[in-house]
Design a protein around this motif. Structure first.
Motif, mmCIF file in Angstrom:
data_model
loop_
_atom_site.group_PDB
_atom_site.id
_atom_site.type_symbol
_atom_site.label_atom_id
_atom_site.label_comp_id
_atom_site.label_asym_id
_atom_site.label_seq_id
_atom_site.Cartn_x
_atom_site.Cartn_y
_atom_site.Cartn_z
ATOM 1 N N ILE A 44 1.463 -1.400 -0.125
ATOM 2 C CA ILE A 44 -0.290 -0.619 0.342
ATOM 3 C C ILE A 44 1.174 1.484 0.459
ATOM 4 C CG2 ILE A 44 -2.040 -0.889 1.056
ATOM 5 C CD1 ILE A 44 -1.329 1.022 3.604
ATOM 6 N N ARG A 45 0.432 2.085 -0.088
ATOM 7 C CA ARG A 45 0.809 3.597 -0.984
ATOM 8 C C ARG A 45 0.378 4.503 0.665
ATOM 9 N NH1 ARG A 45 5.931 3.810 -3.893
ATOM 10 N NH2 ARG A 45 5.466 6.095 -3.131
ATOM 11 N N ILE A 46 0.873 4.940 1.274
ATOM 12 C CA ILE A 46 1.110 6.145 2.022
ATOM 13 C C ILE A 46 1.571 7.320 1.436
ATOM 14 C CG2 ILE A 46 1.155 7.716 4.433
ATOM 15 C CD1 ILE A 46 0.978 4.113 5.686
ATOM 16 N N GLY A 47 0.537 8.299 0.966
ATOM 17 C CA GLY A 47 1.112 9.806 0.274
ATOM 18 C C GLY A 47 1.535 9.218 -0.902
ATOM 19 N N ASN A 48 2.869 10.111 -1.424
ATOM 20 C CA ASN A 48 3.567 9.975 -2.307
ATOM 21 C C ASN A 48 5.632 9.017 -1.759
ATOM 22 O OD1 ASN A 48 1.664 11.439 -4.414
ATOM 23 N ND2 ASN A 48 3.097 13.138 -3.929
ATOM 24 N N ASP A 49 5.714 9.448 -1.013
ATOM 25 C CA ASP A 49 7.370 8.512 -0.772
ATOM 26 C C ASP A 49 6.563 7.637 0.327
ATOM 27 O OD1 ASP A 49 7.507 10.965 -1.233
ATOM 28 O OD2 ASP A 49 7.522 12.230 0.461
ATOM 29 N N ILE A 50 5.809 6.671 0.785
ATOM 30 C CA ILE A 50 6.410 6.030 2.148
ATOM 31 C C ILE A 50 5.165 4.661 0.975
ATOM 32 C CG2 ILE A 50 5.590 4.810 4.063
ATOM 33 C CD1 ILE A 50 5.230 8.376 5.141
ATOM 34 N N GLU A 51 5.637 3.554 0.999
ATOM 35 C CA GLU A 51 4.886 2.119 1.227
ATOM 36 C C GLU A 51 5.156 0.941 2.192
ATOM 37 O OE1 GLU A 51 5.450 -0.932 -2.880
ATOM 38 O OE2 GLU A 51 7.462 -0.484 -1.884
ATOM 39 N N LEU A 52 3.900 0.383 2.208
ATOM 40 C CA LEU A 52 4.136 -0.712 3.194
ATOM 41 C C LEU A 52 4.160 -1.725 2.127
ATOM 42 C CD1 LEU A 52 1.487 0.941 6.336
ATOM 43 C CD2 LEU A 52 4.118 0.494 6.194
ATOM 44 N N LYS A 53 5.111 -3.389 2.533
ATOM 45 C CA LYS A 53 4.513 -3.991 1.869
ATOM 46 C C LYS A 53 4.747 -5.328 2.610
ATOM 47 C CE LYS A 53 6.959 -6.202 -2.558
ATOM 48 N NZ LYS A 53 7.831 -5.973 -3.109
ATOM 49 N N VAL A 54 4.158 -6.396 2.166
ATOM 50 C CA VAL A 54 4.000 -7.359 2.871
ATOM 51 C C VAL A 54 5.359 -8.163 2.166
ATOM 52 C CG1 VAL A 54 2.626 -9.048 3.954
ATOM 53 C CG2 VAL A 54 1.231 -6.780 3.671
ATOM 54 N N VAL A 55 5.677 -8.691 3.159
ATOM 55 C CA VAL A 55 7.327 -9.691 2.732
ATOM 56 C C VAL A 55 6.590 -10.934 3.641
ATOM 57 C CG1 VAL A 55 9.796 -9.755 3.562
ATOM 58 C CG2 VAL A 55 8.699 -7.706 3.349
ATOM 59 N N SER A 56 5.194 -10.682 3.976
ATOM 60 C CA SER A 56 5.061 -13.009 4.346
ATOM 61 C C SER A 56 4.646 -12.638 5.284
ATOM 62 C CB SER A 56 6.463 -13.846 4.786
ATOM 63 O OG SER A 56 6.974 -12.949 6.277
ATOM 64 N N VAL A 57 3.295 -13.376 5.808
ATOM 65 C CA VAL A 57 2.868 -14.657 6.720
ATOM 66 C C VAL A 57 3.425 -15.052 7.308
ATOM 67 C CG1 VAL A 57 0.507 -14.357 7.293
ATOM 68 C CG2 VAL A 57 0.974 -12.972 5.699
ATOM 69 N N GLU A 58 3.310 -15.690 8.216
ATOM 70 C CA GLU A 58 3.408 -17.075 8.412
ATOM 71 C C GLU A 58 2.719 -16.945 10.374
ATOM 72 O OE1 GLU A 58 8.148 -16.480 9.215
ATOM 73 O OE2 GLU A 58 8.727 -16.334 7.695
ATOM 74 N N GLY A 59 2.025 -18.247 10.337
ATOM 75 C CA GLY A 59 1.285 -18.162 11.572
ATOM 76 C C GLY A 59 0.249 -16.882 11.435
ATOM 77 N N ASP A 60 0.539 -16.106 12.907
ATOM 78 C CA ASP A 60 -0.045 -15.117 13.244
ATOM 79 C C ASP A 60 1.043 -13.799 13.486
ATOM 80 O OD1 ASP A 60 1.404 -15.515 15.576
ATOM 81 O OD2 ASP A 60 0.408 -15.430 16.991
ATOM 82 N N GLN A 61 2.016 -14.672 12.588
ATOM 83 C CA GLN A 61 2.826 -12.467 12.816
ATOM 84 C C GLN A 61 3.377 -12.490 11.417
ATOM 85 O OE1 GLN A 61 7.326 -13.827 12.753
ATOM 86 N NE2 GLN A 61 6.950 -12.235 14.481
ATOM 87 N N VAL A 62 2.834 -11.094 11.197
ATOM 88 C CA VAL A 62 2.994 -10.373 9.753
ATOM 89 C C VAL A 62 4.108 -9.666 9.275
ATOM 90 C CG1 VAL A 62 2.106 -8.821 7.608
ATOM 91 C CG2 VAL A 62 0.939 -10.116 9.751
#
Length: 78
Positions: free
Chosen positions: A12-30
């Motif tokens: 997802i992008r927040i504004g023009n400068d910040i990107e949050l990327k889901v790297v992995s999901v393992e059990g209940d940990q993201v």
């Protein structure tokens, strides 16, 4: 609060400068990857809260020291 569903590799992008990327999901940990300018502070919420409390305490101590010094200066003037 905005709630979004993302799969590993999606972002997802927040504004023009910040990107949050889901790297992995393992059990209940993201695992998230965050791309942001170096000028943006990024902290886990518990670390952010500890920093905020420490800064607040330091400000109160500084205010107390300043008030004590001001009172001493007033006594000297009398």
């Amino acid at each position: 609060m905005l709630v979004l569903t993302r799969k590993p590799g999606e972002s997802i992008r927040i504004g023009n400068d910040i990107e949050l990327k889901v790297v992995s999901v393992e059990g209940d940990q993201v695992k998230l990857g965050i791309n942001a300018p170096k000028s943006v502070d990024i902290h886990r919420s518990e670390i952010y809260e500890a920093i905020r409390k420490q800064n607040s305490q330091a400000a109160r101590e500084k205010l107390s020291e300043d008030l004590l010094q001001a009172m001493k200066n007033l006594r000297k003037k009398k």
